[in-house]
Design a protein around this motif. Structure first.
Motif, PDB file in Angstrom:
ATOM      1  N   LEU A  92       0.830  -1.205   0.000  1.00 24.47           N
ATOM      2  CA  LEU A  92       0.000   0.000   0.000  1.00 24.47           C
ATOM      3  C   LEU A  92       0.864   1.255   0.000  1.00 24.47           C
ATOM      4  CD1 LEU A  92      -2.853  -0.886   2.522  1.00 24.47           C
ATOM      5  CD2 LEU A  92      -3.113  -0.389   0.083  1.00 24.47           C
ATOM      6  N   LEU A  93       1.900   1.248   0.817  1.00 18.77           N
ATOM      7  CA  LEU A  93       2.790   2.412   0.889  1.00 18.77           C
ATOM      8  C   LEU A  93       3.464   2.686  -0.451  1.00 18.77           C
ATOM      9  CD1 LEU A  93       4.459   1.810   4.356  1.00 18.77           C
ATOM     10  CD2 LEU A  93       2.935   3.705   3.759  1.00 18.77           C
ATOM     11  N   VAL A  94       3.879   1.639  -1.112  1.00 19.45           N
ATOM     12  CA  VAL A  94       4.656   1.791  -2.342  1.00 19.45           C
ATOM     13  C   VAL A  94       3.765   2.069  -3.555  1.00 19.45           C
ATOM     14  CG1 VAL A  94       6.200   0.571  -3.936  1.00 19.45           C
ATOM     15  CG2 VAL A  94       6.561   0.395  -1.472  1.00 19.45           C
ATOM     16  N   HIS A  95       2.591   1.452  -3.601  1.00 21.79           N
ATOM     17  CA  HIS A  95       1.792   1.502  -4.831  1.00 21.79           C
ATOM     18  C   HIS A  95       0.569   2.407  -4.770  1.00 21.79           C
ATOM     19  CE1 HIS A  95       4.325  -1.582  -6.513  1.00 21.79           C
ATOM     20  NE2 HIS A  95       4.100  -2.351  -5.468  1.00 21.79           N
ATOM     21  N   THR A  96      -0.061   2.535  -3.618  1.00 18.28           N
ATOM     22  CA  THR A  96      -1.299   3.312  -3.548  1.00 18.28           C
ATOM     23  C   THR A  96      -1.312   4.205  -2.312  1.00 18.28           C
ATOM     24  OG1 THR A  96      -2.445   1.536  -2.384  1.00 18.28           O
ATOM     25  CG2 THR A  96      -2.672   1.594  -4.784  1.00 18.28           C
ATOM     26  N   TYR A  97      -0.243   4.904  -2.093  1.00 22.23           N
ATOM     27  CA  TYR A  97      -0.077   5.718  -0.896  1.00 22.23           C
ATOM     28  C   TYR A  97      -1.168   6.764  -0.757  1.00 22.23           C
ATOM     29  CZ  TYR A  97       1.898   9.068   2.379  1.00 22.23           C
ATOM     30  OH  TYR A  97       2.081   9.897   3.448  1.00 22.23           O
ATOM     31  N   THR A  98      -1.781   6.802   0.428  1.00 18.46           N
ATOM     32  CA  THR A  98      -2.636   7.924   0.819  1.00 18.46           C
ATOM     33  C   THR A  98      -2.245   8.298   2.246  1.00 18.46           C
ATOM     34  OG1 THR A  98      -4.435   6.654   1.837  1.00 18.46           O
ATOM     35  CG2 THR A  98      -4.587   7.053  -0.552  1.00 18.46           C
ATOM     36  N   PHE A  99      -2.508   9.519   2.602  1.00 11.96           N
ATOM     37  CA  PHE A  99      -2.191   9.998   3.945  1.00 11.96           C
ATOM     38  C   PHE A  99      -2.900   9.151   5.002  1.00 11.96           C
ATOM     39  CE2 PHE A  99      -3.044  12.594   7.678  1.00 11.96           C
ATOM     40  CZ  PHE A  99      -1.765  13.021   7.999  1.00 11.96           C
ATOM     41  N   GLU A 100      -4.176   8.866   4.785  1.00 10.76           N
ATOM     42  CA  GLU A 100      -4.961   8.095   5.751  1.00 10.76           C
ATOM     43  C   GLU A 100      -4.381   6.698   5.934  1.00 10.76           C
ATOM     44  OE1 GLU A 100      -6.365   9.760   3.100  1.00 10.76           O
ATOM     45  OE2 GLU A 100      -7.033  11.465   4.303  1.00 10.76           O
ATOM     46  N   GLN A 101      -4.025   6.051   4.813  1.00 17.10           N
ATOM     47  CA  GLN A 101      -3.434   4.714   4.903  1.00 17.10           C
ATOM     48  C   GLN A 101      -2.117   4.753   5.664  1.00 17.10           C
ATOM     49  OE1 GLN A 101      -3.235   3.906   0.721  1.00 17.10           O
ATOM     50  NE2 GLN A 101      -4.948   2.470   0.785  1.00 17.10           N
ATOM     51  N   SER A 102      -1.322   5.780   5.412  1.00 17.50           N
ATOM     52  CA  SER A 102      -0.018   5.847   6.077  1.00 17.50           C
ATOM     53  C   SER A 102      -0.176   5.971   7.584  1.00 17.50           C
ATOM     54  CB  SER A 102       0.820   7.001   5.519  1.00 17.50           C
ATOM     55  OG  SER A 102       0.302   8.251   5.935  1.00 17.50           O
ATOM     56  N   ARG A 103      -1.188   6.690   8.036  1.00 23.20           N
ATOM     57  CA  ARG A 103      -1.402   6.838   9.486  1.00 23.20           C
ATOM     58  C   ARG A 103      -1.915   5.537  10.100  1.00 23.20           C
ATOM     59  NH1 ARG A 103       1.694   9.771   7.851  1.00 23.20           N
ATOM     60  NH2 ARG A 103       2.035  11.913   8.482  1.00 23.20           N
ATOM     61  N   LYS A 104      -2.705   4.792   9.356  1.00 20.92           N
ATOM     62  CA  LYS A 104      -3.161   3.481   9.822  1.00 20.92           C
ATOM     63  C   LYS A 104      -1.967   2.525   9.915  1.00 20.92           C
ATOM     64  CE  LYS A 104      -6.554   0.855  11.024  1.00 20.92           C
ATOM     65  NZ  LYS A 104      -7.128   1.046  12.358  1.00 20.92           N
ATOM     66  N   ILE A 105      -1.078   2.596   8.945  1.00 15.09           N
ATOM     67  CA  ILE A 105       0.116   1.747   8.962  1.00 15.09           C
ATOM     68  C   ILE A 105       1.024   2.133  10.130  1.00 15.09           C
ATOM     69  CG2 ILE A 105       2.218   1.161   7.675  1.00 15.09           C
ATOM     70  CD1 ILE A 105       0.371   1.320   5.123  1.00 15.09           C
ATOM     71  N   PHE A 106       1.102   3.426  10.446  1.00 12.43           N
ATOM     72  CA  PHE A 106       1.860   3.861  11.617  1.00 12.43           C
ATOM     73  C   PHE A 106       1.300   3.192  12.876  1.00 12.43           C
ATOM     74  CE2 PHE A 106       2.639   6.905  15.119  1.00 12.43           C
ATOM     75  CZ  PHE A 106       4.032   6.898  15.099  1.00 12.43           C
ATOM     76  N   GLU A 107      -0.008   3.083  12.974  1.00 14.76           N
ATOM     77  CA  GLU A 107      -0.622   2.368  14.100  1.00 14.76           C
ATOM     78  C   GLU A 107      -0.221   0.899  14.093  1.00 14.76           C
ATOM     79  OE1 GLU A 107      -4.882   2.876  14.249  1.00 14.76           O
ATOM     80  OE2 GLU A 107      -4.703   5.055  13.970  1.00 14.76           O
ATOM     81  N   HIS A 108      -0.241   0.268  12.917  1.00 11.82           N
ATOM     82  CA  HIS A 108       0.149  -1.145  12.818  1.00 11.82           C
ATOM     83  C   HIS A 108       1.598  -1.334  13.269  1.00 11.82           C
ATOM     84  CE1 HIS A 108      -2.995  -1.828   9.382  1.00 11.82           C
ATOM     85  NE2 HIS A 108      -3.574  -1.606  10.554  1.00 11.82           N
ATOM     86  N   ILE A 109       2.449  -0.394  12.893  1.00 12.75           N
ATOM     87  CA  ILE A 109       3.862  -0.467  13.295  1.00 12.75           C
ATOM     88  C   ILE A 109       3.955  -0.521  14.815  1.00 12.75           C
ATOM     89  CG2 ILE A 109       6.039   0.821  13.406  1.00 12.75           C
ATOM     90  CD1 ILE A 109       5.244   1.936  10.548  1.00 12.75           C
ATOM     91  N   ASN A 110       3.275   0.382  15.479  1.00 10.44           N
ATOM     92  CA  ASN A 110       3.342   0.461  16.937  1.00 10.44           C
ATOM     93  C   ASN A 110       2.610  -0.687  17.628  1.00 10.44           C
ATOM     94  OD1 ASN A 110       4.890   2.876  17.714  1.00 10.44           O
ATOM     95  ND2 ASN A 110       3.419   3.882  16.387  1.00 10.44           N
ATOM     96  N   GLU A 111       1.501  -1.123  17.072  1.00 11.77           N
ATOM     97  CA  GLU A 111       0.672  -2.125  17.736  1.00 11.77           C
ATOM     98  C   GLU A 111       1.112  -3.561  17.459  1.00 11.77           C
ATOM     99  OE1 GLU A 111      -3.237  -1.136  16.364  1.00 11.77           O
ATOM    100  OE2 GLU A 111      -3.305   0.726  17.521  1.00 11.77           O
ATOM    101  N   GLU A 112       1.724  -3.825  16.301  1.00 10.21           N
ATOM    102  CA  GLU A 112       2.039  -5.204  15.918  1.00 10.21           C
ATOM    103  C   GLU A 112       3.452  -5.410  15.383  1.00 10.21           C
ATOM    104  OE1 GLU A 112      -1.140  -7.281  13.572  1.00 10.21           O
ATOM    105  OE2 GLU A 112      -1.908  -5.229  13.448  1.00 10.21           O
ATOM    106  N   PHE A 113       3.850  -4.553  14.449  1.00 13.74           N
ATOM    107  CA  PHE A 113       5.049  -4.846  13.681  1.00 13.74           C
ATOM    108  C   PHE A 113       6.323  -4.755  14.505  1.00 13.74           C
ATOM    109  CE2 PHE A 113       2.681  -3.302   9.613  1.00 13.74           C
ATOM    110  CZ  PHE A 113       1.861  -4.413   9.677  1.00 13.74           C
ATOM    111  N   LEU A 114       6.408  -3.785  15.405  1.00 13.85           N
ATOM    112  CA  LEU A 114       7.607  -3.685  16.240  1.00 13.85           C
ATOM    113  C   LEU A 114       7.826  -4.954  17.052  1.00 13.85           C
ATOM    114  CD1 LEU A 114       7.496   0.012  17.472  1.00 13.85           C
ATOM    115  CD2 LEU A 114       9.348  -1.060  16.169  1.00 13.85           C
ATOM    116  N   ASN A 115       6.759  -5.504  17.615  1.00 11.89           N
ATOM    117  CA  ASN A 115       6.879  -6.748  18.379  1.00 11.89           C
ATOM    118  C   ASN A 115       7.309  -7.909  17.490  1.00 11.89           C
ATOM    119  OD1 ASN A 115       6.213  -5.598  20.855  1.00 11.89           O
ATOM    120  ND2 ASN A 115       4.036  -5.993  20.582  1.00 11.89           N
ATOM    121  N   ALA A 116       6.779  -7.964  16.285  1.00 12.57           N
ATOM    122  CA  ALA A 116       7.147  -9.032  15.356  1.00 12.57           C
ATOM    123  C   ALA A 116       8.621  -8.931  14.979  1.00 12.57           C
ATOM    124  CB  ALA A 116       6.267  -8.978  14.105  1.00 12.57           C
TER     125      ALA A 116
END
Length: 132
Positions: A92-116
């Motif tokens: 999504l970041l690379v192909h269909t970037y939108t501001f809203e999506q990027s902020r949702k992905i920032f949440e995913h980073i903090n909530e899931e991805f860092l732990n993974a």
């Protein structure tokens, strides 16, 4: 230990630490955007580490999706669904970037991805130390 594997691990560890620090400290829009770019780098270095580690074990995988599934099967990662979600978010970041999506992905980073990422880092480090 294989020099290539050690280099991949060190690159990933550095990318993870930069992402972790950035995510913890990000307050402004610019800082959040920087964390998202750091996520992309951490994602890329993580799948290359997984690919190299699995090759070292005699398992060949060519794509992130296959590598993540094999990593799960070989107990390198503990939640394949999180890693598959990373693929979707990165695309999504690379192909269909939108501001809203990027902020949702920032949440995913903090909530899931860092732990993974941390789990992968700790698991590979432990395994590499056993081999030395």
């Amino acid at each position: 230990m294989n020099d290539r594997l050690e280099k991949q691990y060190n690159d990933f560890e550095r990318a993870y630490e930069n992402l972790r620090t950035g995510a913890k400290e990000a307050k402004t829009e610019l800082e959040i955007d920087g964390v998202i770019k750091r996520f992309e780098l951490c994602y890329e270095t993580s799948w290359k580490l997984i690919k190299t580690y699995l090759e070292y074990q005699g398992i060949i995988c060519k794509t992130p999706r296959i590598c993540f599934k094999e990593a799960f099967n070989n107990d390198l990662i503990n939640n394949v669904d999180t890693w598959l979600k990373m693929i979707d978010d990165r695309n999504l970041l690379v192909h269909t970037y939108t501001f809203e999506q990027s902020r949702k992905i920032f949440e995913h980073i903090n909530e899931e991805f860092l732990n993974a990422f941390k789990n992968l880092k700790d698991t590979v480090k432990k395994r590499l130390s056993k081999e030395n």
